[in-house]
Scaffold this motif. Structure first.
Motif, PDB file in Angstrom:
ATOM      1  N   GLU A  28     -21.732  -8.266   8.282  1.00  0.00           N
ATOM      2  CA  GLU A  28     -22.802  -9.133   7.779  1.00  0.00           C
ATOM      3  C   GLU A  28     -23.031  -9.000   6.275  1.00  0.00           C
ATOM      4  N   SER A  29     -22.218  -8.184   5.603  1.00  0.00           N
ATOM      5  CA  SER A  29     -22.504  -7.854   4.205  1.00  0.00           C
ATOM      6  C   SER A  29     -22.447  -9.058   3.275  1.00  0.00           C
ATOM      7  N   ASN A  30     -21.564 -10.014   3.529  1.00  0.00           N
ATOM      8  CA  ASN A  30     -21.424 -11.157   2.618  1.00  0.00           C
ATOM      9  C   ASN A  30     -21.724 -12.484   3.301  1.00  0.00           C
ATOM     10  N   LEU A  31     -22.548 -12.445   4.329  1.00  0.00           N
ATOM     11  CA  LEU A  31     -22.860 -13.658   5.074  1.00  0.00           C
ATOM     12  C   LEU A  31     -24.154 -14.301   4.593  1.00  0.00           C
ATOM     13  N   SER A  32     -24.241 -15.605   4.764  1.00  0.00           N
ATOM     14  CA  SER A  32     -25.496 -16.332   4.576  1.00  0.00           C
ATOM     15  C   SER A  32     -26.050 -16.645   5.965  1.00  0.00           C
ATOM     16  N   PHE A  33     -27.388 -16.713   6.059  1.00  0.00           N
ATOM     17  CA  PHE A  33     -28.024 -16.876   7.357  1.00  0.00           C
ATOM     18  C   PHE A  33     -28.936 -18.096   7.370  1.00  0.00           C
ATOM     19  N   GLU A  34     -29.217 -18.596   8.572  1.00  0.00           N
ATOM     20  CA  GLU A  34     -30.080 -19.755   8.758  1.00  0.00           C
ATOM     21  C   GLU A  34     -30.769 -19.657  10.109  1.00  0.00           C
ATOM     22  N   ILE A  35     -31.712 -20.543  10.362  1.00  0.00           N
ATOM     23  CA  ILE A  35     -32.384 -20.576  11.657  1.00  0.00           C
ATOM     24  C   ILE A  35     -31.406 -21.049  12.719  1.00  0.00           C
ATOM     25  N   ASN A  36     -31.441 -20.421  13.870  1.00  0.00           N
ATOM     26  CA  ASN A  36     -30.624 -20.839  14.997  1.00  0.00           C
ATOM     27  C   ASN A  36     -30.933 -22.304  15.322  1.00  0.00           C
ATOM     28  N   GLU A  37     -29.913 -23.149  15.353  1.00  0.00           N
ATOM     29  CA  GLU A  37     -30.156 -24.592  15.476  1.00  0.00           C
ATOM     30  C   GLU A  37     -30.950 -24.967  16.737  1.00  0.00           C
ATOM     31  N   LEU A  60     -42.424 -16.815  16.254  1.00  0.00           N
ATOM     32  CA  LEU A  60     -42.167 -15.421  16.617  1.00  0.00           C
ATOM     33  C   LEU A  60     -40.691 -15.138  16.393  1.00  0.00           C
ATOM     34  N   CYS A  61     -40.411 -14.136  15.573  1.00  0.00           N
ATOM     35  CA  CYS A  61     -39.022 -13.835  15.222  1.00  0.00           C
ATOM     36  C   CYS A  61     -38.795 -12.336  15.260  1.00  0.00           C
ATOM     37  N   ALA A  62     -37.735 -11.913  15.927  1.00  0.00           N
ATOM     38  CA  ALA A  62     -37.310 -10.513  15.911  1.00  0.00           C
ATOM     39  C   ALA A  62     -36.046 -10.419  15.078  1.00  0.00           C
ATOM     40  N   GLY A  63     -36.041  -9.498  14.116  1.00  0.00           N
ATOM     41  CA  GLY A  63     -34.875  -9.362  13.258  1.00  0.00           C
ATOM     42  C   GLY A  63     -35.163  -8.481  12.065  1.00  0.00           C
ATOM     43  N   PRO A  64     -34.157  -8.198  11.252  1.00  0.00           N
ATOM     44  CA  PRO A  64     -34.353  -7.356  10.065  1.00  0.00           C
ATOM     45  C   PRO A  64     -35.178  -8.055   8.997  1.00  0.00           C
ATOM     46  N   GLU A  65     -35.355  -7.382   7.872  1.00  0.00           N
ATOM     47  CA  GLU A  65     -36.205  -7.904   6.797  1.00  0.00           C
ATOM     48  C   GLU A  65     -35.734  -9.269   6.310  1.00  0.00           C
ATOM     49  N   ARG A  66     -34.408  -9.493   6.305  1.00  0.00           N
ATOM     50  CA  ARG A  66     -33.894 -10.776   5.817  1.00  0.00           C
ATOM     51  C   ARG A  66     -34.358 -11.965   6.658  1.00  0.00           C
ATOM     52  N   ALA A  67     -34.803 -11.708   7.891  1.00  0.00           N
ATOM     53  CA  ALA A  67     -35.270 -12.791   8.755  1.00  0.00           C
ATOM     54  C   ALA A  67     -36.539 -13.439   8.216  1.00  0.00           C
ATOM     55  N   SER A  68     -37.193 -12.797   7.237  1.00  0.00           N
ATOM     56  CA  SER A  68     -38.404 -13.374   6.649  1.00  0.00           C
ATOM     57  C   SER A  68     -38.113 -14.727   6.000  1.00  0.00           C
ATOM     58  N   ILE A  85     -41.167  -9.305  14.237  1.00  0.00           N
ATOM     59  CA  ILE A  85     -40.830  -8.006  14.811  1.00  0.00           C
ATOM     60  C   ILE A  85     -39.682  -7.446  13.974  1.00  0.00           C
ATOM     61  N   GLU A  86     -39.975  -6.499  13.123  1.00  0.00           N
ATOM     62  CA  GLU A  86     -38.970  -5.958  12.209  1.00  0.00           C
ATOM     63  C   GLU A  86     -38.071  -4.982  12.961  1.00  0.00           C
ATOM     64  N   ALA A  87     -36.947  -5.481  13.407  1.00  0.00           N
ATOM     65  CA  ALA A  87     -36.024  -4.682  14.208  1.00  0.00           C
ATOM     66  C   ALA A  87     -34.634  -4.751  13.598  1.00  0.00           C
ATOM     67  N   GLU A  88     -34.144  -3.645  13.114  1.00  0.00           N
ATOM     68  CA  GLU A  88     -32.784  -3.569  12.591  1.00  0.00           C
ATOM     69  C   GLU A  88     -31.810  -3.458  13.763  1.00  0.00           C
ATOM     70  N   ASN A  89     -30.573  -3.882  13.516  1.00  0.00           N
ATOM     71  CA  ASN A  89     -29.518  -3.754  14.526  1.00  0.00           C
ATOM     72  C   ASN A  89     -29.935  -4.363  15.864  1.00  0.00           C
ATOM     73  N   LEU A  90     -30.473  -5.568  15.799  1.00  0.00           N
ATOM     74  CA  LEU A  90     -30.906  -6.237  17.017  1.00  0.00           C
ATOM     75  C   LEU A  90     -29.735  -6.480  17.969  1.00  0.00           C
ATOM     76  N   ASN A  91     -28.523  -6.536  17.419  1.00  0.00           N
ATOM     77  CA  ASN A  91     -27.347  -6.776  18.253  1.00  0.00           C
ATOM     78  C   ASN A  91     -27.045  -5.617  19.201  1.00  0.00           C
ATOM     79  N   THR A  92     -27.702  -4.463  18.998  1.00  0.00           N
ATOM     80  CA  THR A  92     -27.497  -3.342  19.914  1.00  0.00           C
ATOM     81  C   THR A  92     -28.308  -3.507  21.196  1.00  0.00           C
ATOM     82  N   LEU A  93     -29.228  -4.472  21.210  1.00  0.00           N
ATOM     83  CA  LEU A  93     -30.019  -4.737  22.415  1.00  0.00           C
ATOM     84  C   LEU A  93     -29.388  -5.870  23.217  1.00  0.00           C
TER      85      LEU A  93
END
Length: 256
Positions: A28-37, A60-68, A85-93
């Protein structure tokens, strides 16, 4: 009517994805992000319901700081406030773990209606909304194309197969998963972007919600599918060969 919309931040659709060093997720280091369509359509449905019946829309959004960034986009389009919900590594759930976090944050809000997208663009399990409804003990319906308020209930239009639809009346509170393409998405206006800066964003951690749920499933490995070429010669005359080709396209390639 208080409507809670679960949104997720995902990599942009045209991103070049690479597997990270662990082989268990993307880099994810060089990715750009957007809202899930699909979640964007859920948000649009919520905003239209609010315009017709009044009330409040809470993102309501769960995700790291960048999700702001995604949360601010939802606020700029018309959501009244948000919970992050500030949750890092959400992909581990797994799906159940994510749904438990969302349920813990949604429960105290006591919303009349919870909307989610049909599925996420990254994992695509299509289960989070259904599991969320089960955890909250409320009825749910999926693949929703249209929602109408009817006093203390709602009437929804579900998409079925082969152009068929189903109309259902449901009591509130309820959870709905919204089909993509159900509405025309709006753009955030300049005034909306300015107002978003002053709207409330409540930040909570998994610890605030009772602790991070334990995952009951785990991604062992992700990888790009191997590219292969295969040639098959159909024997017989043109009619027999065409019949064999149609059968292959229907039952193996599944494109017919």
């Amino acid at each position: 009517m208080k409507i809670l919309v679960a949104i997720k931040q995902v990599p942009m659709r045209d991103s070049q994805l690479r597997v990270n060093g662990s082989g268990q997720w993307i880099d994810e280091s060089n990715l750009s992000f957007e809202i899930n369509e699909p979640d964007a359509y859920a948000l649009e449905e919520a905003l239209q319901l609010k315009e017709k019946q009044g009330g409040e829309v809470v993102a309501l959004c769960a995700g790291p700081e960048r999700a702001s960034q995604t949360i601010r986009e939802a606020l700029a389009k018309g959501a009244d406030r948000a919970i992050h919900i500030e949750a890092e590594n959400l992909n581990t759930l797994d799906t159940l773990g994510v749904a438990k976090l969302l349920a813990a944050a949604a429960g105290p809000e006591k919303p009349d209606l919870i909307l989610t997208g049909l599925q996420s663009d990254d994992l695509g399990s299509g289960q989070t909304g259904v599991v969320l409804a089960e955890l909250l003990g409320v009825p749910h319906s999926t693949i929703i194309m249209q929602v109408e308020g009817k006093g203390g209930a709602i009437r929804v239009k579900r998409e079925l197969e082969n152009g068929w639809f189903q109309h259902i009346e449901m009591p509130l509170p309820a959870v709905l998963t919204i089909q993509s393409g159900s509405n025309k998405l709006r753009y955030a206006t300049l005034m909306g972007i300015k107002k978003a800066k002053t709207k409330e964003v409540k930040k909570v951690t998994p610890a605030d919600l009772g602790g991070a749920p334990a995952a009951v499933s785990e991604i062992e490995k992700i990888y790009a599918p191997q590219k292969t070429k295969q040639t098959q010669i159909f024997e017989g005359d043109a009619k027999a060969a065409a019949a064999q080709l149609v059968e292959k396209l229907k039952f193996e390639a599944r494109v017919l």
